[in-house]
Scaffold this motif. Structure first.
Motif, PDB file in Angstrom:
ATOM      1  N   THR A 205      -7.412  -2.852  -3.589  1.00  0.00           N
ATOM      2  CA  THR A 205      -8.783  -2.517  -3.226  1.00  0.00           C
ATOM      3  C   THR A 205      -8.934  -1.007  -3.350  1.00  0.00           C
ATOM      4  O   THR A 205      -8.260  -0.241  -2.649  1.00  0.00           O
TER       5      THR A 205
ATOM      6  N   ALA B 113     -11.002   2.759  -3.420  1.00  0.00           N
ATOM      7  CA  ALA B 113     -11.846   3.452  -2.435  1.00  0.00           C
ATOM      8  C   ALA B 113     -13.304   2.998  -2.546  1.00  0.00           C
ATOM      9  O   ALA B 113     -14.016   2.951  -1.554  1.00  0.00           O
ATOM     10  N   SER B 114     -13.722   2.617  -3.747  1.00  0.00           N
ATOM     11  CA  SER B 114     -15.094   2.152  -3.975  1.00  0.00           C
ATOM     12  C   SER B 114     -15.312   0.723  -3.480  1.00  0.00           C
ATOM     13  O   SER B 114     -16.392   0.182  -3.615  1.00  0.00           O
ATOM     14  N   LYS B 115     -14.261   0.113  -2.924  1.00  0.00           N
ATOM     15  CA  LYS B 115     -14.245  -1.279  -2.453  1.00  0.00           C
ATOM     16  C   LYS B 115     -14.140  -2.281  -3.611  1.00  0.00           C
ATOM     17  O   LYS B 115     -14.117  -3.474  -3.392  1.00  0.00           O
ATOM     18  N   LYS B 116     -14.108  -1.789  -4.845  1.00  0.00           N
ATOM     19  CA  LYS B 116     -13.901  -2.666  -6.003  1.00  0.00           C
ATOM     20  C   LYS B 116     -12.437  -3.111  -6.003  1.00  0.00           C
ATOM     21  O   LYS B 116     -11.552  -2.335  -5.647  1.00  0.00           O
ATOM     22  N   GLU B 117     -12.203  -4.372  -6.382  1.00  0.00           N
ATOM     23  CA  GLU B 117     -10.832  -4.882  -6.431  1.00  0.00           C
ATOM     24  C   GLU B 117     -10.300  -4.866  -7.854  1.00  0.00           C
ATOM     25  O   GLU B 117     -10.993  -5.267  -8.797  1.00  0.00           O
TER      26      GLU B 117
ATOM     27  N   THR C  95       0.822  -1.220   0.000  1.00  0.00           N
ATOM     28  CA  THR C  95       0.000   0.000   0.000  1.00  0.00           C
ATOM     29  C   THR C  95       0.851   1.264   0.000  1.00  0.00           C
ATOM     30  O   THR C  95       0.582   2.202  -0.747  1.00  0.00           O
TER      31      THR C  95
END
Length: 109
Positions: free
Chosen positions: A62, A64-68, A31
């Motif tokens: 991951t 910010a939209s939680k989409k990977e 990260t």
């Protein structure tokens, strides 16, 4: 990532993971090395003590939209022998799940 026989992974020039044993995948949190909104470079120096190195790797981000966003080794990667600048599409020796590793990254984040 895992590599026969071993590998070092660099993200934006920083060493982020070392895989010393192809029989056990290495997991790292990268990260801090990611640069959101910029071009990021993932480079893996793969080695083999008896021939061409074989590597599988996956980077999961991951958003910010939680989409990977999943980036995996495949034909779209480029490879070159150490010390050379003759980049070519990576060779896929075996589909994931086959070959010596099986599903080595299965269940890994």
């Amino acid at each position: 990532l895992t590599c026969d026989n071993g590998a070092k992974a660099y993200l934006n020039g920083t060493l982020v993971a070392t895989n010393p044993d192809w029989q056990q995948p290495t997991i790292a949190n990268v990260t801090k090395q990611l640069k959101p909104g910029e071009k990021n470079e993932l480079r893996i120096d793969a080695t083999n003590s008896g021939g061409t190195a074989a590597l599988i790797a996956r980077l999961t981000i991951t958003l910010a939209s939680k989409k990977e966003l999943v980036i995996e080794t495949n034909r779209q990667w480029q490879a070159t022998p150490t010390g050379q600048d003759a980049w070519q599409p990576a060779t896929v020796v075996s589909p994931y799940g086959k070959g010596p590793w099986g599903l080595a990254l299965h269940g890994q984040p």
